[in-house]
Enzyme design. Structure first.
Site, PDB file in Angstrom:
ATOM      1  N   SER A   1       0.483   8.266  -5.937  1.00  0.00           N
ATOM      2  CA  SER A   1       0.714   7.584  -4.660  1.00  0.00           C
ATOM      3  C   SER A   1       0.334   8.400  -3.436  1.00  0.00           C
ATOM      4  CB  SER A   1       2.185   7.160  -4.552  1.00  0.00           C
ATOM      5  OG  SER A   1       2.437   6.047  -5.376  1.00  0.00           O
TER       6      SER A   1
ATOM      7  N   SER B   1       6.657   3.812  -0.840  1.00  0.00           N
ATOM      8  CA  SER B   1       5.501   3.813  -1.736  1.00  0.00           C
ATOM      9  C   SER B   1       5.231   2.437  -2.338  1.00  0.00           C
ATOM     10  CB  SER B   1       5.712   4.840  -2.857  1.00  0.00           C
ATOM     11  OG  SER B   1       4.490   5.249  -3.411  1.00  0.00           O
TER      12      SER B   1
ATOM     13  N   LYS C   1      -2.150   6.893  -1.098  1.00  0.00           N
ATOM     14  CA  LYS C   1      -1.767   5.978  -0.021  1.00  0.00           C
ATOM     15  C   LYS C   1      -1.961   6.612   1.356  1.00  0.00           C
ATOM     16  CE  LYS C   1       1.637   3.160  -2.549  1.00  0.00           C
ATOM     17  NZ  LYS C   1       1.817   3.754  -3.881  1.00  0.00           N
TER      18      LYS C   1
END
Length: 372
Positions: free
Chosen positions: A85, A140, A88
């Site tokens: 993640s 997230s 991101k």
């Protein structure tokens, strides 16, 4: 060895100066690693006179001065790993400037049903882009990442934009195959790239607000709201912690990119492929960075983005600023080349037929030089 630069005096909220020291690779030079030749090593990279680094189980890490861009220490900085993640961060850096944060959108069923961590989107037009970015960086939300990609014109366009942004930032170890970091063959990043991308994000006030929010209200159907809390365990517990993002999958293991600010100085730490809990290690690396800043010889640098091309200068004439392709001249207005042509014709009329012919030929040559 103490390094004092004008950039190191800049406050984070006031803007970051992206610097490239002499040993950092230029955008056009493919002969050495981005950030400097020492960053091509796979082991620990550290000034010989520096204090020992804290122990870490991470396969790769970077400790950098967020104000000057100096890399203070690293381990396998350009090693390519699954980012989970932490990808991101690139999604946010790419899309925040492209999307109107006040726009309200309705997520698709695909976005609402995406696997992994989610903020819990439903198919109602109740979400602002602003809400989705907050969900993306705080909890997230994989569903928020897909919804943002849809708002940007679809998955293919968003991935193309993300990869183009990575190249612009010179994060050349990074390949985005998803907007949320879920494992996919061919997707990668590096500890160096995460530091580079995180630093670019921190230069944006909206990005800083998203990653630095501890608790926020998130919309639900029927006008209701519920609270979401930031997954960054160091936010509020580590002195001066700003943000940024953690990640984990079974294949990527633990990863993190974060920054803290103390006494007017910012330290960025990134770790990748950590088999255990990395929170304590990140704290130790941040402490080391604050103690080492200005006292060790940098081993490299977080480079600036690729500079934009400058207008060309025709031979024998002044610079000509070519209009941007997306901004054509308005109807009824002469382009710079038409104005130059008219001037040449006027000179020809005053000077005789010979000068007129010369002016026409010169105008034609200038048009070819400018690609007209």
């Amino acid at each position: 060895m103490k390094h004092v630069t004008a950039a190191s005096a800049l406050a984070l909220a006031g803007g970051l100066t992206l610097v490239t020291p002499a040993n950092a690779r230029a955008a056009h030079d493919d002969t050495s690693p981005i950030g400097g030749s020492m960053l091509g090593r796979h082991g620990v990279v550290l000034d010989a006179g520096a204090k020992p680094l804290p122990k870490t189980e991470s396969s790769a890490f970077v400790v950098a001065d967020g104000d000057t861009g100096e890399v203070l220490a690293a381990k396998d900085p350009h090693g390519r790993y699954l980012p989970a993640s932490t990808l991101k961060i690139l999604t946010a850096v790419t899309l925040i400037p492209r999307l109107n944060k006040n726009k309200t959108i309705k997520p698709s069923a695909e976005a609402c049903n995406v696997e992994g961590s989610a903020v819990g989107l439903t198919q109602h037009r109740i979400y602002k882009v602003d809400d989705l970015f907050r969900a993306l960086m705080m909890v997230s939300g994989n569903d928020a990442a897909v919804a943002l990609a849809e708002t940007n014109g679809g998955m293919a366009r968003t991935l193309a934009d993300m990869n183009a942004e990575a190249k612009r930032l010179q994060a050349l170890d990074t390949v985005a195959k998803t907007p949320n970091g879920l494992d996919k063959p061919g997707q990668s990043s590096s500890a160096y790239d995460l530091a580079l991308i995180a630093r670019a994000g921190l230069a944006n006030p909206d990005f800083r607000e998203y990653v630095g929010t501890k608790v926020a209200e998130f919309p639900a159907p029927a006008g209701k709201h519920y609270q979401i809390a930031n997954h960054n365990r160091l936010l509020g517990s580590y002195p001066g912690m700003i943000g940024v993002k953690n990640g984990w999958t079974t294949k990527a293991m633990g990863s993190f990119a974060g920054a803290a600010r103390r006494d007017g100085h910012t330290i960025i730490v990134t770790v990748m492929h950590n088999e255990g809990s990395f929170w304590g290690e990140v704290k130790d690396l941040l402490d080391w960075g604050f103690a080492a800043r200005g006292r060790v010889t940098p081993v490299g640098a977080l480079v600036g983005p690729v500079p934009k091309a400058r207008p060309t200068k025709p031979v024998g004439g002044p610079p000509v600023a070519a209009p941007a392709p997306s901004q054509p001249a308005a109807s009824g207005q002469d382009s710079p080349m038409v104005g130059a042509g008219a001037l040449v014709v006027a000179v020809g009329l005053l000077g005789g037929v010979a000068w007129l012919v010369y002016g026409v030929r010169r105008r034609s040559r200038l048009r070819r030089d400018e690609g007209a």
